[in-house]
Design an enzyme around this catalytic site. Structure first.
Site, PDB file in Angstrom:
ATOM      1  N   ARG A 165       0.821  -1.218   0.000  1.00 36.09           N
ATOM      2  CA  ARG A 165       0.000   0.000   0.000  1.00 36.09           C
ATOM      3  C   ARG A 165       0.853   1.266   0.000  1.00 36.09           C
ATOM      4  O   ARG A 165       0.457   2.286   0.568  1.00 36.09           O
ATOM      5  CB  ARG A 165      -0.978   0.030   1.182  1.00 36.09           C
ATOM      6  CG  ARG A 165      -1.771  -1.246   1.379  1.00 36.09           C
ATOM      7  CD  ARG A 165      -2.550  -1.623   0.162  1.00 36.09           C
ATOM      8  NE  ARG A 165      -3.252  -2.885   0.340  1.00 36.09           N
ATOM      9  CZ  ARG A 165      -3.909  -3.485  -0.649  1.00 36.09           C
ATOM     10  NH1 ARG A 165      -3.922  -2.964  -1.858  1.00 36.09           N
ATOM     11  NH2 ARG A 165      -4.538  -4.612  -0.428  1.00 36.09           N
ATOM     12  N   GLU A 213      -5.784 -12.496   8.271  1.00 35.34           N
ATOM     13  CA  GLU A 213      -5.513 -12.555   6.831  1.00 35.34           C
ATOM     14  C   GLU A 213      -4.396 -13.540   6.493  1.00 35.34           C
ATOM     15  O   GLU A 213      -3.470 -13.224   5.753  1.00 35.34           O
ATOM     16  CB  GLU A 213      -5.191 -11.152   6.303  1.00 35.34           C
ATOM     17  CG  GLU A 213      -6.351 -10.191   6.484  1.00 35.34           C
ATOM     18  CD  GLU A 213      -6.155  -8.829   5.815  1.00 35.34           C
ATOM     19  OE1 GLU A 213      -5.008  -8.370   5.723  1.00 35.34           O
ATOM     20  OE2 GLU A 213      -7.163  -8.241   5.404  1.00 35.34           O
ATOM     21  N   ARG A 252      -2.086  -6.390  17.272  1.00 32.18           N
ATOM     22  CA  ARG A 252      -3.141  -5.793  16.448  1.00 32.18           C
ATOM     23  C   ARG A 252      -4.474  -6.511  16.630  1.00 32.18           C
ATOM     24  O   ARG A 252      -4.524  -7.744  16.715  1.00 32.18           O
ATOM     25  CB  ARG A 252      -2.733  -5.798  14.975  1.00 32.18           C
ATOM     26  CG  ARG A 252      -1.571  -4.867  14.717  1.00 32.18           C
ATOM     27  CD  ARG A 252      -1.160  -4.917  13.281  1.00 32.18           C
ATOM     28  NE  ARG A 252      -1.849  -3.955  12.439  1.00 32.18           N
ATOM     29  CZ  ARG A 252      -2.362  -4.233  11.255  1.00 32.18           C
ATOM     30  NH1 ARG A 252      -2.343  -5.462  10.786  1.00 32.18           N
ATOM     31  NH2 ARG A 252      -2.928  -3.294  10.535  1.00 32.18           N
ATOM     32  N   ASP A 290     -11.917  -1.365   7.824  1.00 31.40           N
ATOM     33  CA  ASP A 290     -10.555  -1.278   7.291  1.00 31.40           C
ATOM     34  C   ASP A 290     -10.269   0.068   6.625  1.00 31.40           C
ATOM     35  O   ASP A 290     -10.209   0.137   5.412  1.00 31.40           O
ATOM     36  CB  ASP A 290     -10.339  -2.425   6.285  1.00 31.40           C
ATOM     37  CG  ASP A 290      -8.880  -2.583   5.912  1.00 31.40           C
ATOM     38  OD1 ASP A 290      -8.033  -1.956   6.556  1.00 31.40           O
ATOM     39  OD2 ASP A 290      -8.600  -3.344   4.973  1.00 31.40           O
ATOM     40  N   GLU A 302      -4.906   3.042  15.534  1.00 32.13           N
ATOM     41  CA  GLU A 302      -4.067   2.909  14.335  1.00 32.13           C
ATOM     42  C   GLU A 302      -4.769   3.658  13.210  1.00 32.13           C
ATOM     43  O   GLU A 302      -5.888   3.316  12.835  1.00 32.13           O
ATOM     44  CB  GLU A 302      -3.884   1.425  13.971  1.00 32.13           C
ATOM     45  CG  GLU A 302      -3.101   1.216  12.675  1.00 32.13           C
ATOM     46  CD  GLU A 302      -2.912  -0.261  12.291  1.00 32.13           C
ATOM     47  OE1 GLU A 302      -2.639  -1.100  13.178  1.00 32.13           O
ATOM     48  OE2 GLU A 302      -3.048  -0.570  11.092  1.00 32.13           O
ATOM     49  N   GLU A 326      -4.544   4.158   1.050  1.00 33.45           N
ATOM     50  CA  GLU A 326      -4.969   2.914   0.401  1.00 33.45           C
ATOM     51  C   GLU A 326      -6.381   3.026  -0.163  1.00 33.45           C
ATOM     52  O   GLU A 326      -6.650   2.593  -1.273  1.00 33.45           O
ATOM     53  CB  GLU A 326      -4.913   1.750   1.411  1.00 33.45           C
ATOM     54  CG  GLU A 326      -5.493   0.457   0.844  1.00 33.45           C
ATOM     55  CD  GLU A 326      -5.480  -0.710   1.833  1.00 33.45           C
ATOM     56  OE1 GLU A 326      -4.960  -0.553   2.951  1.00 33.45           O
ATOM     57  OE2 GLU A 326      -6.000  -1.774   1.469  1.00 33.45           O
ATOM     58  N   HIS A 385     -16.515  -0.039   1.339  1.00 30.88           N
ATOM     59  CA  HIS A 385     -15.799  -1.134   0.699  1.00 30.88           C
ATOM     60  C   HIS A 385     -16.394  -1.600  -0.626  1.00 30.88           C
ATOM     61  O   HIS A 385     -16.582  -2.794  -0.860  1.00 30.88           O
ATOM     62  CB  HIS A 385     -15.660  -2.333   1.645  1.00 30.88           C
ATOM     63  CG  HIS A 385     -14.276  -2.935   1.565  1.00 30.88           C
ATOM     64  ND1 HIS A 385     -13.669  -3.208   0.358  1.00 30.88           N
ATOM     65  CD2 HIS A 385     -13.384  -3.291   2.524  1.00 30.88           C
ATOM     66  CE1 HIS A 385     -12.459  -3.706   0.588  1.00 30.88           C
ATOM     67  NE2 HIS A 385     -12.252  -3.753   1.891  1.00 30.88           N
ATOM     68  N   TRP A 430     -14.731 -10.226   1.182  1.00 32.25           N
ATOM     69  CA  TRP A 430     -13.756  -9.543   0.337  1.00 32.25           C
ATOM     70  C   TRP A 430     -14.408  -9.046  -0.952  1.00 32.25           C
ATOM     71  O   TRP A 430     -13.720  -8.679  -1.889  1.00 32.25           O
ATOM     72  CB  TRP A 430     -12.558 -10.465   0.014  1.00 32.25           C
ATOM     73  CG  TRP A 430     -11.578 -10.589   1.145  1.00 32.25           C
ATOM     74  CD1 TRP A 430     -11.616  -9.897   2.324  1.00 32.25           C
ATOM     75  CD2 TRP A 430     -10.407 -11.425   1.219  1.00 32.25           C
ATOM     76  NE1 TRP A 430     -10.560 -10.255   3.133  1.00 32.25           N
ATOM     77  CE2 TRP A 430      -9.792 -11.197   2.480  1.00 32.25           C
ATOM     78  CE3 TRP A 430      -9.821 -12.341   0.354  1.00 32.25           C
ATOM     79  CZ2 TRP A 430      -8.638 -11.854   2.893  1.00 32.25           C
ATOM     80  CZ3 TRP A 430      -8.657 -12.997   0.771  1.00 32.25           C
ATOM     81  CH2 TRP A 430      -8.068 -12.752   2.020  1.00 32.25           C
TER      82      TRP A 430
HETATM   83  C1  GCU Z   1      -5.723  -4.039   4.682  1.00 32.47           C
HETATM   84  C2  GCU Z   1      -4.731  -3.925   3.560  1.00 32.47           C
HETATM   85  C3  GCU Z   1      -3.660  -4.970   3.659  1.00 32.47           C
HETATM   86  C4  GCU Z   1      -3.047  -4.937   5.045  1.00 32.47           C
HETATM   87  C5  GCU Z   1      -4.127  -5.087   6.099  1.00 32.47           C
HETATM   88  C6  GCU Z   1      -3.613  -4.919   7.515  1.00 32.47           C
HETATM   89  O1  GCU Z   1      -6.510  -5.170   4.519  1.00 32.47           O
HETATM   90  O2  GCU Z   1      -5.399  -4.048   2.329  1.00 32.47           O
HETATM   91  O3  GCU Z   1      -2.708  -4.701   2.673  1.00 32.47           O
HETATM   92  O4  GCU Z   1      -2.113  -5.953   5.196  1.00 32.47           O
HETATM   93  O5  GCU Z   1      -5.079  -4.096   5.917  1.00 32.47           O
HETATM   94  O6  GCU Z   1      -3.816  -3.851   8.076  1.00 32.47           O
HETATM   95  O7  GCU Z   1      -3.029  -5.832   8.079  1.00 32.47           O
END
Ligand code: GCU
Length: 684
Positions: free
Chosen positions: A142, A270, A303, A343, A365, A371, A505, A528
């Site tokens: 990003r 993720e 996080r 997000d 954060e 992004e 989104h 997604w």
């Molecule tokens: C968003 C972003 C990712 C990033 C993630 C995060 O989803 O698109 O690129 O890794 O946030 O904050 O961990």
């Protein structure tokens, strides 16, 4: 004689050119050089910070010539942490770093022509940290301003040149000038390699460049590091060998970097590994790392950005995961929570976790890199977004429990407080790609220092320091006012042309730059895709998070939960975030939802058009280089705002089956061509 004449003429010509147009490439940020006058600096203490403060004051002094300023360590209890007190002829601070911060504030005030009044300024958060999503190969997740300033290049990213050191120093100075005191040097999607000896040696070198400016170094760590680089069979946080591995690693790091700040961890999120891979909890994982760092006063920033492919509303998941763990974390753990529950969208309500956790410190954060807000192609000043979040009332302890108060230690005392911003910095000459993206870096630092600052003040400060010459020109007041208005309106404009009324989104897949409200794909997880979020049908549009829907509203304290729950009391800026609303629904202004949606999209586009007009009128007020760069980027932004509007209105019209109101500008694209365009790799 003729020769002398020629020399004089050439010299005069050069002089006049230097004063008329100074080439500006943006590298100097808000710290551009100007001619200082003489000042005498004395101090009651000697240290590297004090020398630096003295040097900065001498280089930048615009006050009375030959004045004497004393740098003074003080025990005044009203000065907290690295805060400072400015007096007529002294800077007082408890710490030497505080003296440096005081020097920057004094210079800023001189430059801005603000009265030299006595006052105390204390930091709102003790740790004010940039998160770099920099990969070790030099790419930046990003990132829109070139490659990493820390990693990449030759020799597997490990070589260090003098140029690198110069850049790190300039980076550290810029940060210190706005009070930032920490940097996480690598991506949260962390490569385990960062903890190998070779990389740690480089981290040490970077830390040496940042330390003189009071910047602590932190690292993102991969939870599977003991397996990936440590030859262990597993990374189970309760396994004694794993615990020992992290303890040894921490000891190794602190030997190299005695003031190392700590770890940032993205775990079980993720696809990243984490304690849940071994049937353990986030507490088990975080506490294990906390134990390893505690002997050295290091911290763990864990996080809260976690969600699983489950039928549960994605925005509810982090709260459900972490609330039961409240109180179980070690004292040197802090939860790092994105401003909203989804997000970094153009607009989200604040994350309910800020008001929920009562025994665990929580840090906001923010995302400085754009992004979801136009990358470095669009002028979007994010200070207003962060201000909106910080000032949101969680009602945790009744009225006035703002997100700021829940995180800066004013509601409950914690050992330390923190705030993070995902950096927008890269190797581009101007650091951030778009000149105006520098303002977002600046604003993050200023808000981290003082979370009550208003965006309009921050914008004015930044504009004057970034663009104006020493001597006020006639046109300056007009330039400042016009540019400030553009900045302050820019985020709302982006919300309007991208996702008004609480939509969220509906971005094109992957690059997140352009629109793709049509995006759906059976082969990937539903959350997604765009259709998961807008749920448009012939009845209406929006995600029902009311009590009759996913019930996300009940993650908020009363009276907010009921306010959000009732369609009639839900703030219209969050309408389609919390409700699925019929197309015919009447808004407060009497217009039906479809009409209002059309008007908002059009309004967003018209706003950018007006920014263009206003900016064009500014020609000659500033250097031609940055003027032209911004002018060209505003053209792109206008084009892309139109694409957003056309794509969303033409797509949603298939469901609303209503006319686009005739009083607004017509779409200029066809839906099909936009679907092709935003899919293309070049469109981002
Ligand atoms: C968003 C972003 C990712 C990033 C993630 C995060 O989803 O698109 O690129 O890794 O946030 O904050 O961990």
């Amino acid at each position: 004689m003729a020769n002398i004449k020629r020399i004089i003429i050439v010299a005069l010509l050069m002089l006049s050119q230097a004063t008329i147009s100074k080439a500006e490439d943006g590298h100097a940020l808000w710290l551009r050089n100007h001619s200082a006058v003489n000042v005498n600096i004395s101090s009651t203490t000697r240290s590297a910070f004090v020398d630096l403060a003295t040097d900065e004051l001498k280089k930048g002094w615009l006050g009375k010539e030959n004045m004497s300023i004393k740098l003074n360590l003080s025990k005044n209890p009203a000065i907290k942490g690295d805060g400072f007190q400015l007096e007529e002829s002294a800077i007082n601070a408890r710490t030497e770093l505080g003296l440096l911060y005081g020097a920057y504030e004094l210079l800023r005030r001189q430059y801005l022509n603000l009265p030299q009044r006595n006052f105390i300024s204390n930091p709102a958060y003790s740790r004010r940290i940039l998160n770099h999503w920099d990969n070790l190969d030099g790419t930046i997740e990003r990132g829109y301003a070139g490659s990493s300033i820390f990693w990449g290049n030759a020799a597997n990213g490990l070589d260090i040149t003098n140029q690198d050191r110069e850049k790190w120093k300039a980076y550290a100075r810029a940060n210190a000038s706005v009070g930032i005191n920490g940097a996480v040097l690598n991506n949260v999607n962390a490569s385990a390699k960062i903890l190998t000896r070779a990389y740690l040696e480089k981290v040490k070198a970077i830390a040496e460049s940042l330390r003189p400016y009071g910047i602590k170094t932190y690292l993102s760590v991969n939870f599977s590091s003991p397996v990936l680089i440590g030859k262990l069979k597993k990374a189970d946080p309760l396994d004694p060998q794993v615990k020992q591995w992290w303890k040894d690693k921490a000891a190794e790091i602190y030997k190299l970097i005695p003031d190392f700040g700590g770890f940032l961890v993205k775990a079980n999120s993720e696809g990243q590994p984490g304690p849940q891979d071994y049937g353990r909890t986030h507490v088990d994982g975080a506490n294990m790392l906390a134990d390893a760092l505690a002997p050295f006063d290091g911290i763990v920033m864990w996080r809260a950005f976690v969600y699983n492919p489950s039928p549960e509303d994605r925005t509810k998941q982090a709260y459900k995961e972490f609330l039961p763990l409240d109180g179980a974390f070690k004292k040197n753990v802090i939860l790092q929570v994105k401003n909203g529950p989804l997000d970094f969208q153009p607009r989200e309500p604040f994350s309910p976790l800020f008001g929920a956790m009562s025994k665990t410190p929580v840090m906001p954060e923010f995302q400085i890199t754009q992004e979801y807000l136009g990358a470095s192609k669009q002028l979007v000043f994010l200070s207003t977004l962060w201000e909106e979040c910080l000032n949101s009332d969680t009602y945790k302890n009744g009225k006035g429990s703002t997100v700021a108060a829940c995180t800066d230690g004013s509601l409950s005392k914690t050992d330390f407080t923190a705030i993070a911003g995902v950096a927008n910095i890269g190797n581009d000459v101007n650091w951030t790609g778009h000149t105006f993206a520098q303002a977002n870096w600046y604003a993050f630092g200023r808000l981290a220092w003082n979370n009550k600052l208003e965006s309009k003040t921050i914008a004015e400060e930044w504009i004057k320091q970034t663009f104006l010459d020493d001597k006020e020109k006639k046109t300056d007041a007009n330039f400042v006012k016009t540019t400030q208005e553009i900045m302050l309106e820019s985020r709302e404009a982006a919300v309007d042309y991208m996702m008004p009324l609480g939509l969220h989104h509906i971005f094109a897949e992957g690059h997140h730059y352009g629109p793709a409200p049509w995006f759906s794909n059976d082969k990937i997880r539903a959350d997604w895709t765009s259709v998961y979020y807008h749920k448009a049908d012939t009845v209406g549009i929006g995600f029902d998070r009311s009590r009759g829907g996913s019930d996300a509203v009940d993650q908020y304290h009363e009276p907010l939960s009921s306010t959000f729950n009732n369609l009639s009391s839900c703030p219209e800026m969050y309408l389609l975030w919390f409700h699925h609303v019929p197309w015919s629904y009447r808004l407060k202004n009497g217009k039906d939802l479809w009409t209002e949606l059309c008007i908002r999209y059009d309004h967003g586009v018209q706003k950018v058009r007006s920014f263009q007009k206003d900016w064009d009128k500014m020609k000659g007020s500033i250097d031609s280089e940055r003027f032209a760069e911004v002018q060209s980027k505003l053209r792109t932004q206008s084009r892309d705002a139109q694409i957003w509007k056309d794509a969303c209105l033409l797509y949603f019209q298939q469901f609303s089956r209503r006319e686009i109101p005739f009083e607004i500008e017509r779409p200029v694209h066809d839906l099909q061509s936009l679907k092709e365009l935003t899919k293309s790799k070049d469109y981002n």
